[in-house]
Design an enzyme around this catalytic site. Structure first.
Site, mmCIF file in Angstrom:
data_model
loop_
_atom_site.group_PDB
_atom_site.id
_atom_site.type_symbol
_atom_site.label_atom_id
_atom_site.label_comp_id
_atom_site.label_asym_id
_atom_site.label_seq_id
_atom_site.Cartn_x
_atom_site.Cartn_y
_atom_site.Cartn_z
ATOM 1 N N ASP A 131 0.886 -1.165 0.000
ATOM 2 C CA ASP A 131 0.000 0.000 0.000
ATOM 3 C C ASP A 131 0.922 1.212 0.000
ATOM 4 O OD1 ASP A 131 -2.374 1.529 0.211
ATOM 5 O OD2 ASP A 131 -2.055 1.721 2.366
ATOM 6 N N GLU A 142 -1.098 -1.236 -4.922
ATOM 7 C CA GLU A 142 -2.327 -0.488 -5.157
ATOM 8 C C GLU A 142 -2.114 0.477 -6.330
ATOM 9 O OE1 GLU A 142 -4.324 2.991 -2.798
ATOM 10 O OE2 GLU A 142 -4.969 1.075 -1.921
ATOM 11 N N ASP A 168 -2.699 1.217 6.918
ATOM 12 C CA ASP A 168 -1.855 0.950 5.745
ATOM 13 C C ASP A 168 -1.391 -0.507 5.736
ATOM 14 O OD1 ASP A 168 -1.240 4.010 4.972
ATOM 15 O OD2 ASP A 168 -1.035 3.740 7.134
#
Length: 194
Positions: A7, A68, A141
């Protein structure tokens, strides 16, 4: 299958490793956050992210890296930092020959919770449940990184079948075009010799 989910972020870059196959219980191998000081120079922050991701790749030896996909946000400064951290993660994986998959936030949320509009708390709760953890990983996160890895494990079989189908179609089309070119050339040669 062992997947490192990333992330991306400059201040906090979530990392999580999940192992398993679609349709079977998954196992969390590790989870954490690569942190950089907000007051450091950008180049030093990117270097710290790179060193942190390299350490995770060395320690956990994933077969895939799921990152991501960066999407437009209102805050350009935030999206730039996210994109830069994302590029570092992809570079680290590519340097080692590890395939990289990009997943949008809504794809990840839908895969993990069933809704592409789920909030961070719902994602954290489902990650906790799916990986049979005693509490949601902190910060968010870290949970998001695990969600990315889970998403990739669940989506990879379908994506692989789709990529194979596309490759087969392209090969078939190329063979047909080659056969047509050969027939045209033979016809043209025959016409000149007659």
């Amino acid at each position: 299958m062992r997947v490192l989910g990333v992330d991306p972020g400059l201040t906090r870059c979530g990392v999580g490793v999940v192992e398993g196959v679609a349709g079977r219980p998954l196992t969390m191998v590790g989870v954490g956050v690569v942190r950089t000081p907000a007051d450091a120079e950008l180049s030093h922050r990117l270097l710290a992210v790179e060193q942190g991701i390299e350490q995770w790749l060395d320690e956990h030896r994933p077969e895939f890296v799921a990152v991501e996909r960066v999407f437009a946000q209102h805050n350009v400064r935030t999206v730039m930092g996210t994109a830069q951290a994302s590029a570092v993660a992809m570079l680290c994986a590519a340097r080692r020959g590890i395939p990289v998959a990009l997943h949008t936030p809504s794809e990840v949320k839908a895969a993990v919770t069933g809704s592409g509009r789920a909030d961070k708390a719902q994602v954290g709760a489902m990650v906790t449940r799916l990986l049979r953890l005693s509490a949601p990983p902190k910060p968010a996160d870290a949970a998001d990184a695990l969600a990315l890895a889970i998403c990739h494990i669940w989506r990879a079989p379908a994506q692989n079948r789709l990529q194979q189908a596309v490759a087969q179609h392209q090969a078939h089309t190329a063979r047909a075009a080659h056969a047509a070119d050969a027939a045209h050339a033979a016809h043209a040669t025959k016409g000149r010799t007659a």
